[in-house]
Design an enzyme around this catalytic site. Structure first.
Site, PDB file in Angstrom:
ATOM      1  N   HIS A  85       0.873  -1.186  -0.146  1.00  0.00           N
ATOM      2  CA  HIS A  85      -0.004   0.078   0.026  1.00  0.00           C
ATOM      3  C   HIS A  85       0.945   1.288   0.115  1.00  0.00           C
ATOM      4  O   HIS A  85       1.728   1.503   0.786  1.00  0.00           O
ATOM      5  CB  HIS A  85      -0.770   0.075   1.097  1.00  0.00           C
ATOM      6  CG  HIS A  85      -1.771   1.403   1.241  1.00  0.00           C
ATOM      7  ND1 HIS A  85      -2.922   1.576   0.591  1.00  0.00           N
ATOM      8  CD2 HIS A  85      -1.558   2.538   2.009  1.00  0.00           C
ATOM      9  CE1 HIS A  85      -3.368   2.657   0.797  1.00  0.00           C
ATOM     10  NE2 HIS A  85      -2.646   3.301   1.550  1.00  0.00           N
ATOM     11  N   ASP A 164     -15.368   1.807   7.129  1.00  0.00           N
ATOM     12  CA  ASP A 164     -14.482   2.726   6.502  1.00  0.00           C
ATOM     13  C   ASP A 164     -14.908   3.642   5.468  1.00  0.00           C
ATOM     14  O   ASP A 164     -14.642   4.922   5.435  1.00  0.00           O
ATOM     15  CB  ASP A 164     -13.017   2.026   6.005  1.00  0.00           C
ATOM     16  CG  ASP A 164     -12.173   3.116   5.681  1.00  0.00           C
ATOM     17  OD1 ASP A 164     -11.646   3.966   6.294  1.00  0.00           O
ATOM     18  OD2 ASP A 164     -11.812   2.833   4.356  1.00  0.00           O
ATOM     19  N   ARG A 171     -14.978  12.149   7.213  1.00  0.00           N
ATOM     20  CA  ARG A 171     -13.751  12.681   7.464  1.00  0.00           C
ATOM     21  C   ARG A 171     -13.219  13.880   6.453  1.00  0.00           C
ATOM     22  O   ARG A 171     -12.903  14.679   6.868  1.00  0.00           O
ATOM     23  CB  ARG A 171     -12.421  11.648   7.585  1.00  0.00           C
ATOM     24  CG  ARG A 171     -12.532  10.774   9.233  1.00  0.00           C
ATOM     25  CD  ARG A 171     -11.767   9.533   8.783  1.00  0.00           C
ATOM     26  NE  ARG A 171     -10.353  10.158   8.409  1.00  0.00           N
ATOM     27  CZ  ARG A 171      -9.497   9.577   7.771  1.00  0.00           C
ATOM     28  NH1 ARG A 171      -9.781   8.390   7.314  1.00  0.00           N
ATOM     29  NH2 ARG A 171      -8.145  10.044   7.429  1.00  0.00           N
ATOM     30  N   SER A 186      -8.246   3.515   8.766  1.00  0.00           N
ATOM     31  CA  SER A 186      -8.796   3.475   7.644  1.00  0.00           C
ATOM     32  C   SER A 186      -7.941   2.646   6.559  1.00  0.00           C
ATOM     33  O   SER A 186      -8.307   1.652   6.060  1.00  0.00           O
ATOM     34  CB  SER A 186      -8.804   5.103   6.888  1.00  0.00           C
ATOM     35  OG  SER A 186      -9.250   4.978   5.567  1.00  0.00           O
ATOM     36  N   LYS A 190      -8.864  -2.064   5.867  1.00  0.00           N
ATOM     37  CA  LYS A 190      -8.908  -2.640   4.405  1.00  0.00           C
ATOM     38  C   LYS A 190      -7.851  -3.453   4.091  1.00  0.00           C
ATOM     39  O   LYS A 190      -8.027  -4.667   3.225  1.00  0.00           O
ATOM     40  CB  LYS A 190      -9.045  -1.369   3.537  1.00  0.00           C
ATOM     41  CG  LYS A 190     -10.291  -0.654   3.436  1.00  0.00           C
ATOM     42  CD  LYS A 190     -10.402   0.353   2.353  1.00  0.00           C
ATOM     43  CE  LYS A 190      -9.477   1.485   2.229  1.00  0.00           C
ATOM     44  NZ  LYS A 190      -9.301   2.586   3.061  1.00  0.00           N
TER      45      LYS A 190
END
Length: 425
Positions: A85, A164, A171, A186, A190
């Protein structure tokens, strides 16, 4: 499960107190189900923004978000899995060469990716520049492709951490995006729900990154690594430089073209370096002792790229979309490039049509910016520096405004900044 008064929980966190595990689990479930309203969760998010979540609260909060949806299971695959990620940057096309590179070394890569918003591009938007390629796959299609090809880059399904999705949107409109506990939960809710055994995080820092300062980037990286380990996922983070944009392109088709250059054994040195650094981390985390540089040099990674693109309906040999219009911006002076502002380049690509201001906005496949020289390179006044690509030439003026002060040219030699700044385990 016990029922709590949400106003009491908001007051507790507002006043610096701690929420119990049961209170956190109830709050996330109730918000996901609509029993807690957006205005109440907005107040809680702001309380967390100011007072944080401690080392017990944050893993519970993250797990509660995971538990609102499904968790994928790759245990039936014949090879180990690893995921990556990135927190997002300008010219950050690394997923494109990285996924097939790691797969070519024997580790399956289920890369669930997103779309761009603002100045950072989305992996799916880039790949949709490839004729025929599709982002939406069923779980069955994903599993089959992972077994047969070893890599998949596709859209995440709605079943992963639905809490999320609601909280992220909230947010975004309540000024609480920058809260590190909320960012970390967040991302990690995932990624943990994706079910891979190993996860490598590329946390960008600098002008073109979400986190502008090194210390904040390290804090976010450490927080996410701890969350991954607490959930039983072998997690490591690299903090990487995003003062300057990566490579020599920012946009959609232009970044695909550059990724293919890397897979063919060429491409910009910083893109190759970061791709190999992340690949080595992914392979090591998955327990595979293979040098990814060999897979790059032998052409195995390119073969896997082509198989991955074909498996999702794309034609890896088809020409990429070309822009209707190209305008060149020349170097204003002679000398050496001292710095190139990644944020300014990202804004220019966005204004040319490569990105979107709202989730529902379309993007242009051929839009983007390419540049002929980077930090440390000599330039001559009047030589081409940036090429602006778009189908809508009325966008050129605003893109050029963004680039007006993006490059600093001086008489002195300039050191090329390191790509990887810190490793956190």
């Amino acid at each position: 499960m016990s029922t709590f008064d949400v106003v009491d929980l908001i007051r507790t966190k507002r006043d610096g107190g701690d929420l119990s595990d049961d209170e956190i689990r109830w709050l996330i479930d109730a918000y996901t189900d609509g029993a807690v309203g957006d205005e109440q969760m907005a107040a809680m998010a702001m309380a967390i923004f100011f007072n944080g979540l401690d080392a017990r609260e944050l893993p519970t909060w993250t797990q509660a978000m995971i538990d609102t949806g499904e968790r994928m299971d790759f245990s039936t695959l014949s090879r180990p899995t690893a995921d990556k990620h990135s927190t997002g940057g300008v010219g950050d096309k690394i997923t494109l060469p990285l996924a097939p590179l790691v797969a070519a070394c024997g580790v399956a890569v289920p890369q669930l990716s997103g779309r761009g918003l603002g100045h950072t591009g989305g992996t799916l938007d880039k790949l949709e520049a490839v004729p025929g390629w599709r982002a939406a796959l069923s779980n069955e299609e994903m599993m089959r492709q992972l077994e047969e090809v070893g890599a998949v880059i596709c859209a995440a399904g709605s079943g992963l951490a639905p809490a999320d999705k609601k909280l992220y949107a909230l947010r975004d409109v309540t000024g609480t995006v920058e809260a590190i506990p909320l960012i970390a939960s967040s991302i990690m809710s995932k990624k943990i729900a994706e079910g891979t055994g190993a996860l490598v995080l590329d946390v960008k820092t600098g002008a073109g990154a979400f986190m502008k300062t090194f210390d904040r980037s390290v804090e976010l990286a450490r927080t996410m690594v701890d969350l991954g380990k607490a959930a039983g996922v072998n997690t490591v983070a690299l903090v990487t430089n995003m003062e300057s944009p990566l490579g020599r392109s920012a946009g959609n088709a232009v970044e695909v073209a550059e990724s293919v250059e890397v897979l063919a054994g060429g491409g910009p040195a910083d893109v190759v370096e970061l791709s190999l650094a992340l690949a080595r981390e992914m392979l090591a985390a998955a327990g595979v002792d293979t040098d990814p540089a060999e897979a790059l040099a032998s052409g195995k990674a390119m073969d896997t790229w082509k198989a991955m693109i074909r498996a999702q309906g794309g034609d890896p040999d088809a020409p990429l979309p070309a822009p209707r219009e190209v305008e060149v911006v020349t170097a204003p002076a002679s000398g050496v490039i001292q710095s190139m502002d990644a944020f300014a380049v990202g804004i220019a690509a966005w204004r040319l049509g490569a990105g979107r201001a709202r989730k529902e906005d379309p993007v242009q496949a051929a839009a983007g910016v390419t540049w002929a020289a980077g930090v440390g390179d000599p330039v001559t006044a009047g030589q081409p520096l940036f090429a602006l690509h778009t189908d809508t030439p009325e966008r050129f003026d605003r893109a050029k405004e963004a680039l007006a002060d993006a490059v600093v040219i001086g008489p002195d030699a300039a050191a090329t900044p390191p790509v990887v700044l810190e490793r956190i385990v």
